[in-house]
Scaffold this motif. Structure first.
Motif, PDB file in Angstrom:
ATOM      1  N   LYS A 151      39.869  -7.590 -27.399  1.00 31.94           N
ATOM      2  CA  LYS A 151      39.140  -6.325 -27.343  1.00 31.94           C
ATOM      3  C   LYS A 151      37.789  -6.444 -26.646  1.00 31.94           C
ATOM      4  N   ASP A 152      37.406  -7.682 -26.289  1.00 35.70           N
ATOM      5  CA  ASP A 152      36.122  -7.875 -25.622  1.00 35.70           C
ATOM      6  C   ASP A 152      36.138  -7.275 -24.216  1.00 35.70           C
ATOM      7  N   ARG A 153      35.003  -6.765 -23.824  1.00 31.65           N
ATOM      8  CA  ARG A 153      34.852  -6.154 -22.498  1.00 31.65           C
ATOM      9  C   ARG A 153      35.047  -7.178 -21.398  1.00 31.65           C
ATOM     10  N   ASP A 154      34.506  -8.387 -21.591  1.00 32.39           N
ATOM     11  CA  ASP A 154      34.569  -9.423 -20.571  1.00 32.39           C
ATOM     12  C   ASP A 154      35.853 -10.233 -20.709  1.00 32.39           C
ATOM     13  N   ALA A 155      36.272 -10.826 -19.611  1.00 31.98           N
ATOM     14  CA  ALA A 155      37.523 -11.574 -19.584  1.00 31.98           C
ATOM     15  C   ALA A 155      37.259 -13.063 -19.394  1.00 31.98           C
ATOM     16  N   LEU A 156      37.833 -13.861 -20.277  1.00 30.64           N
ATOM     17  CA  LEU A 156      37.792 -15.310 -20.161  1.00 30.64           C
ATOM     18  C   LEU A 156      39.141 -15.743 -19.593  1.00 30.64           C
ATOM     19  N   LEU A 157      39.123 -16.275 -18.383  1.00 28.84           N
ATOM     20  CA  LEU A 157      40.346 -16.583 -17.646  1.00 28.84           C
ATOM     21  C   LEU A 157      40.457 -18.083 -17.417  1.00 28.84           C
ATOM     22  N   LEU A 158      41.582 -18.683 -17.831  1.00 27.89           N
ATOM     23  CA  LEU A 158      41.802 -20.113 -17.655  1.00 27.89           C
ATOM     24  C   LEU A 158      43.132 -20.356 -16.943  1.00 27.89           C
ATOM     25  N   ALA A 159      43.097 -21.233 -15.948  1.00 25.49           N
ATOM     26  CA  ALA A 159      44.305 -21.588 -15.206  1.00 25.49           C
ATOM     27  C   ALA A 159      44.411 -23.105 -15.132  1.00 25.49           C
ATOM     28  N   ALA A 160      45.624 -23.623 -15.387  1.00 30.27           N
ATOM     29  CA  ALA A 160      45.857 -25.073 -15.351  1.00 30.27           C
ATOM     30  C   ALA A 160      46.928 -25.382 -14.319  1.00 30.27           C
ATOM     31  N   VAL A 172      45.815 -33.125 -14.492  1.00 28.41           N
ATOM     32  CA  VAL A 172      45.706 -31.676 -14.664  1.00 28.41           C
ATOM     33  C   VAL A 172      44.306 -31.226 -14.276  1.00 28.41           C
ATOM     34  N   VAL A 173      44.218 -30.022 -13.740  1.00 28.21           N
ATOM     35  CA  VAL A 173      42.923 -29.396 -13.438  1.00 28.21           C
ATOM     36  C   VAL A 173      42.932 -28.017 -14.078  1.00 28.21           C
ATOM     37  N   VAL A 174      41.858 -27.707 -14.793  1.00 23.69           N
ATOM     38  CA  VAL A 174      41.710 -26.406 -15.436  1.00 23.69           C
ATOM     39  C   VAL A 174      40.464 -25.726 -14.888  1.00 23.69           C
ATOM     40  N   ALA A 175      40.645 -24.500 -14.404  1.00 20.60           N
ATOM     41  CA  ALA A 175      39.510 -23.689 -13.947  1.00 20.60           C
ATOM     42  C   ALA A 175      39.321 -22.540 -14.918  1.00 20.60           C
ATOM     43  N   GLY A 176      38.073 -22.332 -15.321  1.00 17.67           N
ATOM     44  CA  GLY A 176      37.754 -21.230 -16.221  1.00 17.67           C
ATOM     45  C   GLY A 176      36.721 -20.309 -15.608  1.00 17.67           C
ATOM     46  N   TYR A 177      36.993 -19.002 -15.656  1.00 21.54           N
ATOM     47  CA  TYR A 177      36.039 -17.995 -15.191  1.00 21.54           C
ATOM     48  C   TYR A 177      35.732 -17.054 -16.353  1.00 21.54           C
ATOM     49  N   LEU A 178      34.473 -16.681 -16.475  1.00 21.18           N
ATOM     50  CA  LEU A 178      34.070 -15.612 -17.386  1.00 21.18           C
ATOM     51  C   LEU A 178      33.554 -14.477 -16.510  1.00 21.18           C
ATOM     52  N   VAL A 179      34.290 -13.364 -16.506  1.00 15.86           N
ATOM     53  CA  VAL A 179      34.029 -12.288 -15.554  1.00 15.86           C
ATOM     54  C   VAL A 179      34.243 -10.931 -16.215  1.00 15.86           C
ATOM     55  N   ASN A 180      33.878  -9.903 -15.481  1.00 13.49           N
ATOM     56  CA  ASN A 180      34.268  -8.542 -15.840  1.00 13.49           C
ATOM     57  C   ASN A 180      35.166  -8.033 -14.709  1.00 13.49           C
ATOM     58  N   PRO A 237      32.686 -24.645 -23.020  1.00 16.79           N
ATOM     59  CA  PRO A 237      33.493 -25.240 -24.095  1.00 16.79           C
ATOM     60  C   PRO A 237      34.950 -24.802 -24.076  1.00 16.79           C
ATOM     61  N   ALA A 238      35.201 -23.612 -23.555  1.00 13.84           N
ATOM     62  CA  ALA A 238      36.595 -23.165 -23.465  1.00 13.84           C
ATOM     63  C   ALA A 238      37.401 -24.077 -22.558  1.00 13.84           C
ATOM     64  N   VAL A 239      36.838 -24.409 -21.406  1.00 12.81           N
ATOM     65  CA  VAL A 239      37.531 -25.304 -20.470  1.00 12.81           C
ATOM     66  C   VAL A 239      37.573 -26.720 -21.020  1.00 12.81           C
ATOM     67  N   GLN A 240      36.455 -27.186 -21.543  1.00 13.03           N
ATOM     68  CA  GLN A 240      36.392 -28.558 -22.054  1.00 13.03           C
ATOM     69  C   GLN A 240      37.421 -28.798 -23.157  1.00 13.03           C
ATOM     70  N   ASP A 241      37.491 -27.873 -24.110  1.00 12.71           N
ATOM     71  CA  ASP A 241      38.431 -28.038 -25.221  1.00 12.71           C
ATOM     72  C   ASP A 241      39.880 -27.940 -24.747  1.00 12.71           C
ATOM     73  N   ALA A 242      40.123 -27.068 -23.793  1.00 20.64           N
ATOM     74  CA  ALA A 242      41.492 -26.929 -23.281  1.00 20.64           C
ATOM     75  C   ALA A 242      41.946 -28.223 -22.612  1.00 20.64           C
ATOM     76  N   VAL A 243      41.091 -28.805 -21.770  1.00 23.33           N
ATOM     77  CA  VAL A 243      41.458 -30.062 -21.103  1.00 23.33           C
ATOM     78  C   VAL A 243      41.620 -31.175 -22.133  1.00 23.33           C
ATOM     79  N   ARG A 244      40.738 -31.216 -23.105  1.00 22.32           N
ATOM     80  CA  ARG A 244      40.852 -32.244 -24.156  1.00 22.32           C
ATOM     81  C   ARG A 244      42.203 -32.154 -24.866  1.00 22.32           C
ATOM     82  N   ASP A 245      42.606 -30.935 -25.243  1.00 24.50           N
ATOM     83  CA  ASP A 245      43.864 -30.778 -25.980  1.00 24.50           C
ATOM     84  C   ASP A 245      45.083 -31.063 -25.110  1.00 24.50           C
TER      85      ASP A 245
END
Length: 797
Positions: free
Chosen positions: A355-364, A658-666, A683-691
């Protein structure tokens, strides 16, 4: 007996076509809806023997299934008709008996056309008795369906289904031939796999799933009887409708009675079967990406679907490709990694709501293959329900005034991969990687020094919007304290703008843009396309002003980890046809973008921003996401990115696998007034790569061959101690270096003279050499190397 009946019918049919009076009864029975005048006209045109008899062997449309990389987890199904063929031994005997009891009692006795059935139909249709069997045998019904499926033009479809004498005659002739070519079991199998059962189910396997959520081999007597009863008129005998329920119940029980009378089941079994309550609900199968059960898979599914529609191998037009996907019965093992997708989803959900206005986008993505391993967003991949629209106004005030709603929480826009009206987002300093790669290609080593200032005025690039710079482009650093001597390691670690713009200027912006294109960056907006056409003037390109998507930037960095091989983003690992053929289109498509040494050296510099240690040089304590290495606990490389006024924030982190790119955008309103925080995206990208990497073997990055790409050609720096500044500059420039006046340091030399150089001893041919100015022995204090602004001092974060 079969030969005799076949001969008898051939003779009767010939008499019928010749218009003999003795054939009128058979003709009227076979064609109750048409006048005998139609047959007379037909008789004058051609004989029965001259009609076609070879039925085209076609396969009815089949469901295509996409599964994850594990080969078993279903991602999505695609179909025009929900159908999957199943062999006869995979269909319960109850179902085989029920369809014969419902449609063709003499199926195992006639030769494709049942003369007794023709007579019964004549009697039934000419009187008031509502008989429930017609003249068409199961074989003739199969012929009718096959002709419709093999039609290649609209007229052929009409001809295959129109209630006309010619159609019936064709069916009879084809049926006789089919009975010669196929066994009764083969005909029954094909019929059950072709017949429609209503509620989107075609074929018995689909019907068993939709109505009873079970396999066709497990159907009970009442279940089989219901399905068999529906073939005659699926919509009329639909138990899920108010009008259809009583009709479905009556007809099911009628079929059960037929099964009993034909000796297929015992009277007791029939009695028990009729007592079974008839259900009123069905479970329709989802179709396509918007019906994916798991929210987190929708964006990956959409990427696969768009990829398929863009491949010429599947048809000349988009329409042809979609039809092939939805009817070809393919088994598609996608590249979706369940573990990686779960890691992305967990990391996103921990920090952002749908429901957040902004979008957190992750691609691996996987280096070396281009396999897209996961795509995640804090959005629900779903078509918005017009009757209950999402209760969110558009975040762009102008669009909100017009009543346009935003793309959250539901959206089917390709937020992570681009397409349609999604042209990408400015990602900021992650683009500096392209400048490093271009510089290395053109002979600049990682140790290339530039004496930076808080603001750099470029006399190559024009920018009328740069106030106070005389129309020239003049970027500045995020901190006015960031200045002094930097090389590629420390400048990339500290994200020093005033290092990368002059470096791009020296290399040539057009060469930097070319490297980006080779690594997969696309230019989707008209502004970017115009700038690309005049790339040599694009001074701001290195700072990430071009639009990009998380997927393409993840893949650009994966090109480095793939030893310089760019691989097209690929959402599939294997595509298998119904016949078991594996298609080549699923193979990775890779090409060399940069040399191995350039890729490896660029990674070495890219270890600085994420807190890892390069193998060839030193980060001088500079990093913008320094905690990454400790969190992931694997060798890592990557870069942060921030645009003007923090309108977007990005982080890319990669390992060897693996490479993970994260964007925080509207996505709805990119020129918004809000600040995007690295406290969310990092931290979203860091934790995703760690897991994703948890439990995986630690693997070190490869070194370039030779040391020249790191240190370049080293030259001795002249001794200038205790000479005048003018003399010092003359000696330094005479030796082939660029001289610059540095800071004041305590020295035994007279005040104002040259006290030494930074660096001292040797440095790169053509490099910057800073002349240290003596403050005299009485002016000892902080400064020089290691002090604020020096190579070892604090830098921007």
């Amino acid at each position: 007996m079969r030969v005799r009946e076949h001969s008898l019918f051939r003779n009767a049919s010939s008499l019928l076509i010749c218009g003999l009076a003795s054939g009128v009864v058979v003709a009227a029975a076979a064609f109750p809806a048409v006048a005998m005048s139609g047959l007379a006209a037909k008789a004058g045109g051609e004989s029965f023997a001259s009609l076609p008899s070879q039925l085209k062997q076609t396969t009815a449309p089949q469901v295509s299934r996409a599964v994850a990389a594990d080969g078993k987890t279903q991602v999505a199904v695609f179909w025009d008709e929900f159908r999957s063929d199943v062999p006869l031994n995979g269909i319960s005997k109850n179902m085989q008996d029920a369809i014969v009891a419902a449609e063709d009692h003499e199926f195992f006795k006639h030769n494709g056309v049942d003369l007794k059935g023709v007579a019964r139909a004549f009697v039934s249709n000419s009187g008031k008795n509502n008989g429930q069997q017609g003249a068409s045998t199961l074989t003739m019904q199969y012929v009718k369906m096959s002709l419709a499926y093999s039609a290649t033009t609209p007229q052929e479809v009409v001809d295959a289904t129109a209630d006309k004498p010619k159609r019936k005659i064709n069916e009879m002739k084809y049926a006789l031939q089919v009975e010669k070519q196929l066994t009764k079991q083969q005909i029954l199998e094909r019929y059950l796999n072709t017949a429609p059962f209503g509620n989107g189910a075609y074929g018995i396997a689909a019907a068993s799933q939709v109505y009873f959520q079970k396999k066709a081999k497990d159907l009970t007597i009442p279940q089989a009887a219901l399905l068999a009863s529906m073939v005659k008129a699926p919509s009329g005998f639909d138990p899920t409708t108010t009008a259809g329920y009583p009709k479905a119940l009556d007809r099911r029980n009628w079929v059960i009675g037929n099964m009993r009378d034909l000796g297929m089941i015992t009277p007791k079994a029939a009695e028990d079967a009729t007592k079974v309550k008839l259900g009123r609900t069905v479970q329709r199968s989802g179709n396509g990406c918007s019906s994916v059960k798991t929210n987190s898979w929708g964006f990956f599914c959409d990427y696969f679907y768009r990829w398929w529609l863009g491949r010429n191998e599947f048809g000349a037009t988009t329409y042809d490709r979609e039809r092939r996907l939805k009817s070809g019965g393919y088994t598609i093992r996608t590249s979706l990694d369940i573990k990686a997708q779960a890691a992305l989803r967990k990391s996103i959900s921990k920090r952002m709501s749908i429901k957040d206005r902004d979008a957190l986008l992750l691609a691996a993505i996987e280096p070396g293959t281009g396999h897209v391993r996961a795509l995640g967003a804090n959005r629900r991949y779903k078509i918005d329900d017009p009757s209950h629209p999402q209760n969110k106004k558009h975040s762009d005030p102008k669009l909100a005034e017009r009543g346009i709603r935003g793309t959250y929480p539901n959206t089917t826009n390709p937020l992570l991969s681009g397409g349609g009206d999604i042209t990408g987002y400015q990602a900021g300093s992650v683009f500096k990687m392209f400048t490093i790669a271009a510089a290395l290609e053109n002979g600049y080593p990682l140790a290339h020094p530039i004496n930076t200032k808080p603001k750099y005025i470029s006399h190559t690039y024009r920018d009328g919007s740069s106030a106070g710079c005389g129309g020239y482009y003049c970027p500045s650093n995020s901190s006015s304290k960031t200045q002094g001597m930097f090389n590629m390691w420390s400048a990339f670690g500290g994200s020093v703008n005033t290092y990368f713009v002059p470096l791009e200027e020296s290399v040539g912006a057009e060469k930097v843009v070319d490297v980006a294109k080779r690594m997969g960056v696309q230019f989707r907006t008209q502004v970017d396309k115009d700038q690309e056409a005049a790339a040599h003037t694009w001074g701001a390109f290195t700072l990430g002003v071009s639009s990009s998507t998380p997927l393409e930037m993840a893949n650009a960095y994966a090109t480095l980890a793939g030893d310089g091989m760019y691989c097209e983003p690929l959402p599939v690992q294997q595509i298998t046809t119904m016949s078991g053929e594996k298609l080549d289109v699923a193979k990775p498509h890779c090409r060399r973008a940069v040399s191995k040494d350039v890729a490896r050296a660029t990674i070495d510099a890219a270890r600085c921003p994420v807190g890892d240690s390069p193998q060839l040089g030193s980060c001088a304590g500079k990093s913008t996401a320094g905690g990454t290495h400790g969190i992931v606990d694997h060798p890592v490389f990557g870069k942060t990115g921030t645009t003007d006024n923090d309108k977007t924030a990005s982080l890319i982190v990669g390992t060897t696998s693996v490479v993970v790119a994260g964007y925080l955008v509207n996505p709805d309103y990119q020129n918004h007034p809000w600040k995007m925080s690295h406290d969310i995206v990092n931290p979203a990208v860091q934790d995703a790569v760690r897991d994703i990497m948890k439990g995986e073997r630690r693997k070190q990055f490869k070194k370039p061959s030779g040391s020249k790409i790191a240190r370049g050609e080293q030259r001795s720096i002249p001794d200038v101690k205790c000479t005048s500044v003018a003399e010092a500059k003359s000696r330094i420039t005479g030796a082939g270096f660029t001289a610059a006046t540095g800071s004041e340091v305590p020295s035994s030399c007279p005040k104002g003279q040259a006290a030494g150089t930074e660096p001292s001893g040797t440095t790169i041919k053509g490099g910057f050499v800073s002349i240290q100015i003596s403050g005299g022995p009485a002016n000892a204090g902080p400064g020089g190397p290691g002090g604020p602004g020096g190579p070892g001092g604090p830098g921007p974060r």
